[in-house]
Design a protein around this motif. Structure first.
Motif, PDB file in Angstrom:
ATOM      1  N   GLY A 115     -43.321  17.810   7.433  1.00  0.00           N
ATOM      2  CA  GLY A 115     -42.808  19.140   6.643  1.00  0.00           C
ATOM      3  C   GLY A 115     -43.813  19.925   5.452  1.00  0.00           C
ATOM      4  N   GLY A 116     -44.026  20.470   6.813  1.00  0.00           N
ATOM      5  CA  GLY A 116     -45.103  22.018   6.317  1.00  0.00           C
ATOM      6  C   GLY A 116     -43.935  22.990   6.767  1.00  0.00           C
ATOM      7  N   GLU A 117     -43.562  23.549   5.273  1.00  0.00           N
ATOM      8  CA  GLU A 117     -42.574  24.758   5.450  1.00  0.00           C
ATOM      9  C   GLU A 117     -43.086  25.726   6.216  1.00  0.00           C
ATOM     10  OE1 GLU A 117     -38.587  26.222   5.884  1.00  0.00           O
ATOM     11  OE2 GLU A 117     -38.906  24.049   5.365  1.00  0.00           O
ATOM     12  N   LEU A 118     -43.534  26.078   4.728  1.00  0.00           N
ATOM     13  CA  LEU A 118     -44.674  27.298   5.222  1.00  0.00           C
ATOM     14  C   LEU A 118     -46.045  27.494   7.383  1.00  0.00           C
ATOM     15  CD1 LEU A 118     -46.689  27.973   2.091  1.00  0.00           C
ATOM     16  CD2 LEU A 118     -44.557  28.985   2.761  1.00  0.00           C
ATOM     17  N   GLN A 176     -33.079  23.247  16.287  1.00  0.00           N
ATOM     18  CA  GLN A 176     -33.163  22.702  14.861  1.00  0.00           C
ATOM     19  C   GLN A 176     -32.634  23.132  13.713  1.00  0.00           C
ATOM     20  OE1 GLN A 176     -37.414  24.783  15.712  1.00  0.00           O
ATOM     21  NE2 GLN A 176     -37.483  24.194  17.707  1.00  0.00           N
ATOM     22  N   LYS A 212     -32.439  19.725  10.998  1.00  0.00           N
ATOM     23  CA  LYS A 212     -33.160  20.136  10.443  1.00  0.00           C
ATOM     24  C   LYS A 212     -32.635  19.565   8.488  1.00  0.00           C
ATOM     25  CE  LYS A 212     -35.904  23.575   7.489  1.00  0.00           C
ATOM     26  NZ  LYS A 212     -36.639  25.661   7.613  1.00  0.00           N
ATOM     27  N   CYS A 262     -42.425  30.297  13.944  1.00  0.00           N
ATOM     28  CA  CYS A 262     -40.696  30.703  14.123  1.00  0.00           C
ATOM     29  C   CYS A 262     -41.069  32.175  14.467  1.00  0.00           C
ATOM     30  CB  CYS A 262     -39.832  30.778  12.804  1.00  0.00           C
ATOM     31  SG  CYS A 262     -39.284  28.512  12.878  1.00  0.00           S
ATOM     32  N   TYR A 264     -43.020  19.902  11.967  1.00  0.00           N
ATOM     33  CA  TYR A 264     -42.931  19.831  11.241  1.00  0.00           C
ATOM     34  C   TYR A 264     -41.720  18.917  10.417  1.00  0.00           C
ATOM     35  CZ  TYR A 264     -37.982  21.634   8.141  1.00  0.00           C
ATOM     36  OH  TYR A 264     -37.938  21.950   6.368  1.00  0.00           O
ATOM     37  N   THR A 265     -41.344  18.147  11.230  1.00  0.00           N
ATOM     38  CA  THR A 265     -40.573  17.044  10.784  1.00  0.00           C
ATOM     39  C   THR A 265     -40.724  16.047  10.443  1.00  0.00           C
ATOM     40  OG1 THR A 265     -40.605  16.158  13.067  1.00  0.00           O
ATOM     41  CG2 THR A 265     -38.190  17.700  12.840  1.00  0.00           C
ATOM     42  N   TYR A 321     -44.581  25.847   9.209  1.00  0.00           N
ATOM     43  CA  TYR A 321     -43.103  25.906  10.308  1.00  0.00           C
ATOM     44  C   TYR A 321     -42.840  27.599  10.484  1.00  0.00           C
ATOM     45  CZ  TYR A 321     -38.633  25.463  12.191  1.00  0.00           C
ATOM     46  OH  TYR A 321     -36.989  24.982  13.200  1.00  0.00           O
ATOM     47  N   GLN A 322     -42.679  28.325   9.071  1.00  0.00           N
ATOM     48  CA  GLN A 322     -41.640  29.440   8.864  1.00  0.00           C
ATOM     49  C   GLN A 322     -43.531  30.451   9.878  1.00  0.00           C
ATOM     50  OE1 GLN A 322     -39.019  30.463   8.031  1.00  0.00           O
ATOM     51  NE2 GLN A 322     -38.665  28.325   7.475  1.00  0.00           N
TER      52      GLN A 322
END
Length: 216
Positions: free
Chosen positions: A70-73, A132, A136, A79, A66-67, A75-76
């Motif tokens: 930057g793939g937010e979806l 994290q 972030k 989680c 993710y860092t 990563y979510q």
């Protein structure tokens, strides 16, 4: 005197001796069965801990990806999946705790051991998420700003609303924010390390218990 001793000598009937032997055999068999059940539960607990370790490895890799991307979806979603995994692990350990305190096992000490691990695992997960979240966000002085609200004029070009006059007060405020961030991150990292040490010590107790039971 010898005649008297012969008269009062009490002999145990063979049937009673056989009954005592049968009872001892049954008790020994019951102990063996209980020991095997306890060992089975402890090994099941070790397997759950392995699942947790793999989940942490996935979470770490996912955050590193993710860092970079930057793939937010993605990563979510990760989680969410990890949360389900940890909840299932906790549920299984709670079931094992109840079995250890049942009349079939009567091992409150082992139930307490598992509870101690659960407490440390909860703290470890909480602090891992905290780390994290902090990473972030980034250090206050290094965070990227959005220029959506900035103005652009042909005569002057980009008029950034974030540009402020640098004063001693603003510099001190930023330094304090960075210091709070650094301390929070350092505290969370140390907390995870302390939790890992405690968990490893409890795991050694579990392995020792398995070895002792199997040696009986």
């Amino acid at each position: 005197m010898e005649d008297f001793q012969r008269k009062v000598t009490i002999s145990v009937p063979d049937t009673i001796t056989e009954e005592i032997q049968v009872e001892e055999d049954e008790n020994g068999s019951k102990r063996n069965t209980t020991s095997k059940s306890i060992v089975g539960l402890l090994r099941r607990f070790l397997a759950v801990q392995q699942r947790r370790a793999l989940a942490y490895a996935r979470l770490k890799r996912g955050f590193e990806d993710y860092t970079v991307s930057g793939g937010e979806l993605a990563y979510q979603q990760l989680c969410s999946d990890i949360t389900v995994e940890f909840n299932d692990c906790s549920k299984q350990v709670l079931e094992m705790e109840s079995l250890f305190v049942s009349p079939d096992c009567c091992r409150e000490d082992l139930a307490g051991l598992l509870r101690s691990v659960q407490v440390q695992e909860k703290e470890k997960l909480h602090l891992t998420v905290t780390i994290q979240v902090l990473k972030k966000a980034g250090r206050p002085s290094e965070r990227l700003v959005s220029h959506e609200n900035c103005r652009f004029r042909q005569s002057t070009g980009h008029e950034c609303v974030h540009i402020q006059q640098i004063t001693e007060a603003s510099g001190t405020e930023e330094a304090e924010a960075d210091s709070e961030y650094d301390n929070a991150l350092k505290e969370a990292i140390k907390g995870v390390q302390d939790a890992v040490i405690a968990i490893n010590e409890y795991m050694e107790e579990v392995r020792y218990e398995i070895a002792a039971l199997e040696a009986e």
